[in-house]
Design a protein around this motif. Structure first.
Motif, mmCIF file in Angstrom:
data_model
loop_
_atom_site.group_PDB
_atom_site.id
_atom_site.type_symbol
_atom_site.label_atom_id
_atom_site.label_comp_id
_atom_site.label_asym_id
_atom_site.label_seq_id
_atom_site.Cartn_x
_atom_site.Cartn_y
_atom_site.Cartn_z
ATOM 1 N N ALA A 113 0.817 -1.221 0.000
ATOM 2 C CA ALA A 113 0.000 0.000 0.000
ATOM 3 C C ALA A 113 0.852 1.273 0.000
ATOM 4 C CB ALA A 113 -0.937 -0.005 1.210
ATOM 5 N N GLU A 114 2.109 1.138 0.415
ATOM 6 C CA GLU A 114 2.978 2.319 0.531
ATOM 7 C C GLU A 114 3.845 2.526 -0.711
ATOM 8 O OE1 GLU A 114 5.250 1.665 4.117
ATOM 9 O OE2 GLU A 114 3.457 0.907 5.132
ATOM 10 N N ARG A 115 3.692 1.672 -1.705
ATOM 11 C CA ARG A 115 4.582 1.769 -2.863
ATOM 12 C C ARG A 115 4.337 3.048 -3.659
ATOM 13 N NH1 ARG A 115 0.226 -1.189 -4.380
ATOM 14 N NH2 ARG A 115 -0.423 -1.312 -6.588
ATOM 15 N N SER A 116 5.377 3.536 -4.279
ATOM 16 C CA SER A 116 5.261 4.737 -5.098
ATOM 17 C C SER A 116 4.831 4.334 -6.511
ATOM 18 C CB SER A 116 6.608 5.450 -5.157
ATOM 19 O OG SER A 116 7.499 4.736 -6.008
ATOM 20 N N PRO A 117 4.348 5.292 -7.304
ATOM 21 C CA PRO A 117 3.954 4.973 -8.675
ATOM 22 C C PRO A 117 5.112 4.412 -9.511
ATOM 23 C CG PRO A 117 3.088 7.121 -8.026
ATOM 24 C CD PRO A 117 4.029 6.692 -6.942
ATOM 25 N N SER A 118 6.339 4.741 -9.123
ATOM 26 C CA SER A 118 7.503 4.313 -9.905
ATOM 27 C C SER A 118 8.251 3.138 -9.262
ATOM 28 C CB SER A 118 8.465 5.488 -10.083
ATOM 29 O OG SER A 118 8.919 5.955 -8.813
ATOM 30 N N TRP A 119 7.601 2.439 -8.342
ATOM 31 C CA TRP A 119 8.301 1.405 -7.572
ATOM 32 C C TRP A 119 8.922 0.327 -8.458
ATOM 33 C CZ3 TRP A 119 7.392 -3.875 -7.328
ATOM 34 C CH2 TRP A 119 6.225 -4.339 -7.930
ATOM 35 N N PHE A 120 8.201 -0.092 -9.501
ATOM 36 C CA PHE A 120 8.694 -1.197 -10.325
ATOM 37 C C PHE A 120 9.874 -0.751 -11.191
ATOM 38 C CE2 PHE A 120 8.101 -4.534 -13.716
ATOM 39 C CZ PHE A 120 8.393 -5.611 -12.892
ATOM 40 N N LYS A 121 9.816 0.467 -11.669
ATOM 41 C CA LYS A 121 10.929 1.033 -12.432
ATOM 42 C C LYS A 121 12.169 1.121 -11.550
ATOM 43 C CE LYS A 121 12.184 5.236 -15.024
ATOM 44 N NZ LYS A 121 13.129 5.875 -14.113
ATOM 45 N N THR A 122 11.965 1.593 -10.313
ATOM 46 C CA THR A 122 13.078 1.692 -9.360
ATOM 47 C C THR A 122 13.664 0.317 -9.059
ATOM 48 O OG1 THR A 122 12.035 3.624 -8.337
ATOM 49 C CG2 THR A 122 13.753 2.523 -7.059
ATOM 50 N N LEU A 123 12.790 -0.669 -8.876
ATOM 51 C CA LEU A 123 13.235 -2.028 -8.589
ATOM 52 C C LEU A 123 14.112 -2.556 -9.718
ATOM 53 C CD1 LEU A 123 13.065 -4.579 -6.781
ATOM 54 C CD2 LEU A 123 10.982 -5.210 -8.018
ATOM 55 N N LYS A 124 13.671 -2.372 -10.935
ATOM 56 C CA LYS A 124 14.446 -2.853 -12.084
ATOM 57 C C LYS A 124 15.800 -2.144 -12.179
ATOM 58 C CE LYS A 124 11.023 -2.573 -15.185
ATOM 59 N NZ LYS A 124 10.296 -2.778 -16.473
ATOM 60 N N GLU A 125 15.831 -0.871 -11.796
ATOM 61 C CA GLU A 125 17.094 -0.124 -11.809
ATOM 62 C C GLU A 125 18.081 -0.711 -10.793
ATOM 63 O OE1 GLU A 125 15.733 3.838 -11.123
ATOM 64 O OE2 GLU A 125 15.200 4.185 -13.243
ATOM 65 N N TYR A 126 17.558 -1.155 -9.648
ATOM 66 C CA TYR A 126 18.434 -1.786 -8.648
ATOM 67 C C TYR A 126 19.053 -3.068 -9.208
ATOM 68 C CZ TYR A 126 17.979 1.131 -4.498
ATOM 69 O OH TYR A 126 18.086 2.157 -3.592
ATOM 70 N N PHE A 127 18.272 -3.844 -9.937
ATOM 71 C CA PHE A 127 18.824 -5.065 -10.531
ATOM 72 C C PHE A 127 19.832 -4.741 -11.638
ATOM 73 C CE2 PHE A 127 14.928 -6.967 -8.677
ATOM 74 C CZ PHE A 127 15.564 -7.918 -7.889
ATOM 75 N N ASP A 128 19.562 -3.694 -12.396
ATOM 76 C CA ASP A 128 20.497 -3.287 -13.447
ATOM 77 C C ASP A 128 21.851 -2.903 -12.860
ATOM 78 O OD1 ASP A 128 18.630 -3.696 -15.429
ATOM 79 O OD2 ASP A 128 18.018 -1.593 -15.558
ATOM 80 N N SER A 129 21.818 -2.248 -11.700
ATOM 81 C CA SER A 129 23.063 -1.742 -11.105
ATOM 82 C C SER A 129 23.709 -2.722 -10.129
ATOM 83 C CB SER A 129 22.791 -0.420 -10.377
ATOM 84 O OG SER A 129 21.935 -0.620 -9.265
ATOM 85 N N GLU A 170 -4.256 -6.532 -4.684
ATOM 86 C CA GLU A 170 -3.046 -5.746 -4.933
ATOM 87 C C GLU A 170 -1.798 -6.555 -4.602
ATOM 88 O OE1 GLU A 170 -2.495 -1.593 -3.955
ATOM 89 O OE2 GLU A 170 -4.619 -1.461 -3.429
ATOM 90 N N GLN A 171 -1.851 -7.302 -3.508
ATOM 91 C CA GLN A 171 -0.722 -8.166 -3.148
ATOM 92 C C GLN A 171 -0.409 -9.145 -4.285
ATOM 93 O OE1 GLN A 171 -0.628 -10.188 0.677
ATOM 94 N NE2 GLN A 171 -2.161 -8.805 1.524
ATOM 95 N N VAL A 172 -1.460 -9.748 -4.825
ATOM 96 C CA VAL A 172 -1.288 -10.749 -5.881
ATOM 97 C C VAL A 172 -0.690 -10.102 -7.131
ATOM 98 C CG1 VAL A 172 -2.509 -12.309 -7.461
ATOM 99 C CG2 VAL A 172 -3.061 -12.309 -5.020
ATOM 100 N N GLU A 173 -1.186 -8.929 -7.488
ATOM 101 C CA GLU A 173 -0.699 -8.262 -8.700
ATOM 102 C C GLU A 173 0.771 -7.858 -8.555
ATOM 103 O OE1 GLU A 173 -0.166 -7.119 -12.328
ATOM 104 O OE2 GLU A 173 -1.931 -8.224 -11.623
ATOM 105 N N VAL A 174 1.131 -7.354 -7.376
ATOM 106 C CA VAL A 174 2.526 -6.960 -7.122
ATOM 107 C C VAL A 174 3.430 -8.194 -7.133
ATOM 108 C CG1 VAL A 174 4.073 -6.077 -5.315
ATOM 109 C CG2 VAL A 174 2.022 -4.793 -5.940
ATOM 110 N N LEU A 175 2.951 -9.279 -6.561
ATOM 111 C CA LEU A 175 3.728 -10.524 -6.573
ATOM 112 C C LEU A 175 3.893 -11.032 -8.006
ATOM 113 C CD1 LEU A 175 5.138 -12.957 -5.338
ATOM 114 C CD2 LEU A 175 2.880 -13.942 -4.849
ATOM 115 N N ARG A 176 2.817 -10.970 -8.803
ATOM 116 C CA ARG A 176 2.881 -11.436 -10.185
ATOM 117 C C ARG A 176 3.970 -10.681 -10.954
ATOM 118 N NH1 ARG A 176 -0.140 -13.941 -13.932
ATOM 119 N NH2 ARG A 176 -1.954 -14.157 -12.576
ATOM 120 N N GLN A 177 3.986 -9.359 -10.810
ATOM 121 C CA GLN A 177 4.983 -8.559 -11.522
ATOM 122 C C GLN A 177 6.409 -8.984 -11.146
ATOM 123 O OE1 GLN A 177 2.725 -4.613 -10.598
ATOM 124 N NE2 GLN A 177 4.207 -4.109 -12.178
ATOM 125 N N GLN A 178 6.601 -9.259 -9.853
ATOM 126 C CA GLN A 178 7.948 -9.580 -9.381
ATOM 127 C C GLN A 178 8.361 -11.007 -9.743
ATOM 128 O OE1 GLN A 178 8.980 -7.124 -5.531
ATOM 129 N NE2 GLN A 178 6.890 -7.860 -5.347
#
Length: 312
Positions: A70-86, A110-118
């Motif tokens: 519930a606390e995630r930012s709109p750009s959370w997934f983009k940020t996550l991918k950047e961490y893996f890139d670096s 929402e939990q399920v959708e966030v888990l699916r993306q990851q």
């Protein structure tokens, strides 16, 4: 000395972050060679990355835990991918689904959708993912079937699911990691479930600073400075047998095991030995043999491209 591999912990947790150097050194002196440190939200990924840059023994993982969906930012997934890139050495985690007391406060769809993306990201990156699951094993299995299998593996951390579901998860590429929480199960259920797990899929973890094993007081290591500890146990470690039978200011109240400690008592990474001993007794196998096979399982799982395990 036995080698152990802590397959899931949180050394970046604010309760122990300042103590991480000493916790790592003490655990390494006791044979714990590596620590898989799992981030839980955008707010701590940088701490996990810093720990991995500071300590060769720390394998970083980045993920959005269901409690923080519930606390995630709109750009959370983009940020996550950047961490893996670096951070080529990183795996995915901690991710998951939760219908427990805390998890029920967060929208499950929402939990399920966030888990699916990851999970899809983990497949794309060809890296293992560490999964948190509380009272939602059926939902998790259904989602994993829709995305999997997972050739790079997934870790169901602190597994407390049924024996019957073990083969289904295994077929999708799951490994089963056991922490001190295992001791909260009835022994008959724990033993039945453990017997279903193939020996090449067993991992051990501490989930430190949580999941303190329900062991005898004198067998446990405590985190120095843990304010939740009764004063009689401050400074005590597993080598301090005087901790056994300490009284809590009342001669009739004798502490024998961890069930009598305050709920918030911090777990030390050294206590992975207590989990190993417990599972070895359940499986009727020597702890030395079990330690080595679980270590090799973890090495295999974390030997993806860019992994620290592959470094010379």
């Amino acid at each position: 000395m036995m080698r152990l591999f802590d397959a899931h912990c949180h050394l970046q947790d604010p309760r122990i972050l300042s103590k991480a150097p000493q916790l790592i050194k003490t655990a390494q002196d006791k044979g714990v060679a590596r620590f898989v440190v799992n981030g839980v939200s955008e707010q701590d990924w940088h701490l996990v990355k810093h720990l991995s840059q500071t300590y060769p023994s720390v394998i970083p993982c980045f993920g959005l835990h269901p409690w923080y969906v519930a606390e995630r930012s709109p750009s959370w997934f983009k940020t996550l991918k950047e961490y893996f890139d670096s951070t080529p050495s990183a795996a995915v985690g901690e991710i998951g689904v939760d219908k427990g007391t805390h998890g029920r406060k967060i929208d499950f769809s929402e939990q399920v959708e966030v888990l699916r993306q990851q999970l899809e990201l983990a497949k794309e990156l060809n890296k293992p993912a560490s999964i948190h699951c509380v009272r939602a094993f059926g939902d998790l299995l259904e989602l994993m079937k829709s995305i999997g299998p997972f050739p790079a593996g997934v870790i169901i951390h602190s597994y407390l699911g049924s024996a019957e579901m073990v083969p289904e998860f295994s077929n999708l590429g799951a490994y089963f990691s056991f922490s001190g929480f295992l001791m909260s199960l009835k022994q008959t259920k724990a033993k039945k479930m453990l017997k279903m797990v193939s020996q090449d899929r067993i991992l051990f973890e501490t989930d430190a600073p949580d999941a303190l094993p329900m062991s005898t007081i004198d067998s446990l290591h405590f985190v120095e400075g843990d304010t939740s500890l009764p004063k009689e146990l401050h400074g005590q470690t597993a080598t301090s047998s005087s901790a056994s039978g300490s009284s809590l200011g009342n001669p009739s109240h004798v502490m024998k095991d961890a069930s009598m400690l305050p709920k918030g008592t911090l777990n030390h990474p050294v206590n992975i030995h207590n989990v190993l001993d417990y599972v070895a007794s359940m499986l009727e196998i020597s702890k030395e043999e079990l330690a080595e096979l679980s270590y090799q399982n973890a090495v295999r799982l974390f030997s993806y491209e860019g992994s620290k395990v592959l470094e010379k």
